[in-house]
Design a protein around this motif. Structure first.
Motif, PDB file in Angstrom:
ATOM      1  N   SER A  53      -1.667 -14.433  72.863  1.00 36.66           N
ATOM      2  CA  SER A  53      -1.937 -13.907  73.884  1.00 36.66           C
ATOM      3  C   SER A  53      -1.117 -14.438  75.009  1.00 36.66           C
ATOM      4  N   GLY A  54      -0.306 -15.448  75.034  1.00 38.49           N
ATOM      5  CA  GLY A  54       0.392 -16.064  76.089  1.00 38.49           C
ATOM      6  C   GLY A  54       0.788 -17.324  75.802  1.00 38.49           C
ATOM      7  N   GLY A  55       1.612 -17.925  76.555  1.00 38.78           N
ATOM      8  CA  GLY A  55       2.554 -19.117  76.241  1.00 38.78           C
ATOM      9  C   GLY A  55       1.621 -20.121  75.515  1.00 38.78           C
ATOM     10  N   THR A  56       0.428 -20.433  76.081  1.00 44.24           N
ATOM     11  CA  THR A  56      -0.587 -21.313  75.773  1.00 44.24           C
ATOM     12  C   THR A  56      -0.903 -21.123  74.487  1.00 44.24           C
ATOM     13  N   GLU A  57      -1.353 -20.005  73.890  1.00 45.25           N
ATOM     14  CA  GLU A  57      -1.598 -19.629  72.545  1.00 45.25           C
ATOM     15  C   GLU A  57      -0.600 -19.973  71.670  1.00 45.25           C
ATOM     16  N   SER A  58       0.685 -19.506  72.061  1.00 46.25           N
ATOM     17  CA  SER A  58       1.934 -19.815  71.366  1.00 46.25           C
ATOM     18  C   SER A  58       2.164 -21.248  70.915  1.00 46.25           C
ATOM     19  N   ILE A  59       1.950 -22.025  71.970  1.00 46.18           N
ATOM     20  CA  ILE A  59       2.305 -23.564  71.751  1.00 46.18           C
ATOM     21  C   ILE A  59       1.107 -23.947  70.869  1.00 46.18           C
ATOM     22  N   LEU A  60      -0.064 -23.814  71.239  1.00 44.22           N
ATOM     23  CA  LEU A  60      -1.272 -24.140  70.259  1.00 44.22           C
ATOM     24  C   LEU A  60      -1.160 -23.891  68.943  1.00 44.22           C
ATOM     25  N   ALA A 117      12.971 -25.081  77.315  1.00 38.98           N
ATOM     26  CA  ALA A 117      14.346 -24.402  77.454  1.00 38.98           C
ATOM     27  C   ALA A 117      13.762 -23.020  78.710  1.00 38.98           C
ATOM     28  N   PRO A 118      13.692 -23.474  79.847  1.00 39.68           N
ATOM     29  CA  PRO A 118      13.823 -24.971  80.598  1.00 39.68           C
ATOM     30  C   PRO A 118      12.067 -25.374  80.522  1.00 39.68           C
ATOM     31  N   ALA A 119      11.949 -26.731  81.105  1.00 35.26           N
ATOM     32  CA  ALA A 119      10.729 -27.024  81.443  1.00 35.26           C
ATOM     33  C   ALA A 119      10.077 -26.275  82.645  1.00 35.26           C
ATOM     34  N   PHE A 120       8.847 -26.266  82.632  1.00 36.12           N
ATOM     35  CA  PHE A 120       8.070 -25.854  83.846  1.00 36.12           C
ATOM     36  C   PHE A 120       8.471 -26.362  84.956  1.00 36.12           C
ATOM     37  N   PRO A 121       8.487 -27.802  85.202  1.00 41.47           N
ATOM     38  CA  PRO A 121       8.469 -28.485  86.525  1.00 41.47           C
ATOM     39  C   PRO A 121       9.842 -28.224  87.317  1.00 41.47           C
ATOM     40  N   ALA A 158       8.146 -17.827  73.184  1.00 45.33           N
ATOM     41  CA  ALA A 158       8.832 -17.081  74.315  1.00 45.33           C
ATOM     42  C   ALA A 158       7.734 -16.060  74.856  1.00 45.33           C
ATOM     43  N   ASP A 159       7.903 -16.116  76.077  1.00 47.07           N
ATOM     44  CA  ASP A 159       6.829 -15.301  76.745  1.00 47.07           C
ATOM     45  C   ASP A 159       7.194 -14.109  77.083  1.00 47.07           C
ATOM     46  N   THR A 160       6.851 -12.823  76.553  1.00 45.55           N
ATOM     47  CA  THR A 160       6.979 -11.490  76.846  1.00 45.55           C
ATOM     48  C   THR A 160       6.289 -11.055  78.337  1.00 45.55           C
ATOM     49  N   HIS A 161       5.248 -12.078  78.714  1.00 37.65           N
ATOM     50  CA  HIS A 161       4.361 -11.606  79.738  1.00 37.65           C
ATOM     51  C   HIS A 161       5.104 -12.317  80.991  1.00 37.65           C
ATOM     52  N   LYS A 162       6.224 -12.896  80.855  1.00 38.12           N
ATOM     53  CA  LYS A 162       6.871 -13.605  81.933  1.00 38.12           C
ATOM     54  C   LYS A 162       8.063 -12.597  82.151  1.00 38.12           C
ATOM     55  N   TYR A 163       9.277 -13.222  81.814  1.00 33.24           N
ATOM     56  CA  TYR A 163      10.403 -12.560  82.003  1.00 33.24           C
ATOM     57  C   TYR A 163      10.906 -11.566  81.067  1.00 33.24           C
ATOM     58  N   THR A 223      11.246 -25.700  70.091  1.00 35.44           N
ATOM     59  CA  THR A 223      11.846 -25.380  71.732  1.00 35.44           C
ATOM     60  C   THR A 223      10.788 -24.528  72.252  1.00 35.44           C
ATOM     61  N   ASP A 224      10.253 -24.909  73.342  1.00 40.48           N
ATOM     62  CA  ASP A 224       9.374 -24.182  74.229  1.00 40.48           C
ATOM     63  C   ASP A 224      10.242 -23.262  75.342  1.00 40.48           C
ATOM     64  N   ALA A 225      10.571 -22.049  74.766  1.00 38.37           N
ATOM     65  CA  ALA A 225      11.275 -21.236  75.729  1.00 38.37           C
ATOM     66  C   ALA A 225      10.305 -20.124  76.240  1.00 38.37           C
ATOM     67  N   CYS A 226       9.235 -20.338  76.603  1.00 37.76           N
ATOM     68  CA  CYS A 226       8.298 -19.591  77.265  1.00 37.76           C
ATOM     69  C   CYS A 226       8.839 -19.235  78.563  1.00 37.76           C
ATOM     70  N   LEU A 227       9.441 -19.947  79.270  1.00 35.63           N
ATOM     71  CA  LEU A 227       9.668 -19.383  80.471  1.00 35.63           C
ATOM     72  C   LEU A 227      11.309 -18.919  80.366  1.00 35.63           C
ATOM     73  N   GLY A 228      12.028 -19.490  79.704  1.00 35.70           N
ATOM     74  CA  GLY A 228      13.390 -19.242  79.494  1.00 35.70           C
ATOM     75  C   GLY A 228      14.117 -18.078  78.331  1.00 35.70           C
ATOM     76  N   ALA A 258       7.109 -31.470  79.241  1.00 35.82           N
ATOM     77  CA  ALA A 258       6.731 -30.358  78.396  1.00 35.82           C
ATOM     78  C   ALA A 258       5.302 -29.750  78.920  1.00 35.82           C
ATOM     79  N   HIS A 259       5.240 -28.526  78.949  1.00 38.32           N
ATOM     80  CA  HIS A 259       4.157 -27.652  79.388  1.00 38.32           C
ATOM     81  C   HIS A 259       2.753 -28.499  79.146  1.00 38.32           C
ATOM     82  N   ALA A 260       1.696 -28.312  79.991  1.00 32.38           N
ATOM     83  CA  ALA A 260       0.179 -28.944  79.810  1.00 32.38           C
ATOM     84  C   ALA A 260      -0.062 -28.107  78.564  1.00 32.38           C
TER      85      ALA A 260
END
Ligand SMILES: Cc1ncc(COP(=O)(O)O)c(C=O)c1O
Length: 509
Positions: free
Chosen positions: A165-172, A245-249, A306-311, A272-277, A199-201
């Motif tokens: 459902s989103g980056g957080t769920e993928s990471i969890l 890849a990359p980190a949120f901050p 990797a987040d489809t609901h972002k980029y 590798t958290d590529a939610c953003l990238g 790394a993301h919260a």
């Protein structure tokens, strides 16, 4: 009077801070201190409550069902009013991240895809094989984009995944998977995970939810993961390392190759958290920008998000979690065979899921195609670079690291408070992200900022905001004092309490 609850503290290993936090927790229990803090909180909450319910004065509040169902057109009209009040800010490019595409033609196309499948539920794959097809293809297309073909051969390199459902769920999901994998394969019952503190919260959340000890290692002076420090933090109970890849901050890619090599040597997972990238870096690389290896082409990377609901430009509510092998993914699946409700199995945390969102996600990827993502990335990174150069040229500010399109900047001048600059930008309608450790602000460039004149307007406003702050130091309201407070160790417990009260306020009518 607002009451204060002491929340069970997460098992966090974070040198030097826990003692002061504990003292604060004790202090809150002393009646005099508790009453003073509570009175302060109450004052702050009054301000916050007004911000959470801006429509309370002009629209009815429903605390009960309407006696009779309301007219559908009237309901839609009310919703259109809210939309009208809220859309301008992101449409006109005043917002960091949040809405990544937003062109009317694209969003109405996604809406149609959703509408066609709004009644579907992938839990019932027998009823809606169309949605199962969409989800399998979303995963396959994402894996292909993220180095699946270069992963190697054999079942241990058969990249696979699931839609969440989103980056957080993928990471969890990935962290739960490592916990269960490490228990099954290595007998680890007191697991820990080692992450850069940037790394993301969601990783912090995963540690708390799944009772995994969190070992966060402060990033180096270049704001990227400190590989040596992370190596030192590992032990026999480490289940995985994390890099972004990359980190949120700060929008910077961690040294994934080095982390993956370390993980491989120690036989632990590497996420590798590529939610953003995930939907930007492959195309930025193709465009010739310097993109370090970060995906499954790197031996040792065992999972990605990797987040489809972002980029990926889908509607909100989808993301992809990937694994290097089906054997690893098995630890994500859930099955139960003795439930009176029947034989039950589900791939992610939810049971029923919105098939319409997967349909819209698939539709977005089909409509964009390689060429569409390449073109979007070109515009975004070019704008990111223009903004980055522009910020560098503003006296008093400095850009952190060497970012491509998520650009963070800090004060480079004694006495210039970056959070007051953030507040001054807020007064000019901008909605940027305030960050700390170190104090800075970022703008995640989206397609909204690639429209003519938006980057220039941002830089002009930022220049004015800096000049205003320099001329009026200490004027900051809004987030400036909150971030100031969060930066002082004894106040951190107080800020945490305030945030919990904010969450209460979100549901209080
Ligand atoms: C690097 C990174 N990881 C994870 C997430 C979490 O994604 P979501 O908000 O979709 O849960 C974000 C969100 O911005 C992110 O930037």
């Amino acid at each position: 009077m607002v009451s204060i609850t002491a929340k069970a503290k997460q098992r966090v290993v974070d040198t030097g801070e826990s003692l002061v936090s504990t003292l604060f927790e004790y202090a809150k229990k002393v009646p005099f201190v508790r009453d003073r803090i509570a009175a302060e909180y109450e004052k702050m909450m009054k301000d916050i409550a007004g911000q959470v319910r801006p429509y309370a004065a002009d629209y009815p509040t429903y605390t009960e069902l309407p006696e009779q169902g309301r007219d559908r057109e009237a309901i839609l009209e009310e919703m259109r009013n809210f939309h009208g009040l809220e859309a301008d800010r992101w449409k006109d490019g005043y917002v960091s991240g949040a809405v990544y595409h937003g062109d009317r033609e694209h969003t109405s196309f996604l809406d149609q895809a959703y509408a066609i499948h709004s009644q579907t539920n992938p839990l019932h794959s027998d009823l809606w094989p169309s949605v199962t097809k969409y989800e399998a293809e979303i995963v396959a297309m994402t894996a292909d984009m993220l180095g699946a073909k270069k992963a190697g051969s054999g079942p241990e390199n058969e990249v696979c995944g699931a839609v969440s459902s989103g980056g957080t769920e993928s990471i969890l999901l990935a962290m739960k998977t490592y916990r269960d994998w490490a228990k099954a394969e290595k007998g680890i019952t007191s697991p820990n995970m080692v992450i850069p503190n940037t790394a993301h919260a969601a990783f912090y959340k995963a540690a708390e939810f799944f009772d995994i000890q969190l070992r966060k290692v402060t990033v180096g002076a270049d704001c990227r993961a400190d590989v040596k420090g992370m190596k030192r933090a590992m032990d026999r109970n480490t289940i995985c390392l994390v890099g972004s890849a990359p980190a949120f901050p700060h929008g910077l890619v961690d040294p994934i190759e080095e982390l993956a090599e370390l993980a491989q040597k120690r036989k632990v997972g590497m996420h590798t958290d590529a939610c953003l990238g995930g939907f930007v870096l492959p195309w930025a690389r193709e465009l010739g920008y310097p993109v370090p290896p970060f995906d499954f082409a790197v031996p040792g990377v065992t999972s990605m998000s990797a987040d489809t609901h972002k980029y990926g430009y889908a509607a909100k509510g989808t993301s992809v979690v990937l694994y290097r092998s089906k054997a690893l993914r098995r630890h994500q699946w859930y099955t139960v065979t003795d439930w009176p409700g029947g034989i039950y199995f589900s791939p992610t945390f939810a049971g029923s899921r919105p098939g319409g969102l997967s349909a819209a996600c698939w539709a977005s990827m089909q409509a964009m195609g390689r060429e569409g993502y390449l073109d979007a990335t070109k515009r975004i990174v070019e704008t990111g670079q223009k903004i980055r150069r522009g910020i560098d040229a503003i006296l008093g500010l400095k850009v952190l690291g060497d970012p491509l399109w998520v650009v963070s900047f800090a004060s480079g001048e004694e006495g210039l408070n970056i959070y007051e600059v953030l507040d001054a930008m807020g007064k000019k309608h901008w909605n940027l992200n305030g960050l700390h450790r170190p104090p800075c602000v970022h703008l995640a460039v989206t397609l909204r900022h690639t429209k003519e004149g938006v980057a220039e307007r941002f830089l002009d406003d930022l220049r004015e905001a800096v000049e205003h702050t320099r001329a009026n130091p200490g004027e900051g309201s809004g987030m400036a004092p909150i971030y100031g407070l969060a930066g002082t160790i004894p106040a951190r417990g107080a800020v945490s309490d305030l945030l919990e009260m904010y969450l209460d306020a979100v549901y209080d009518l």
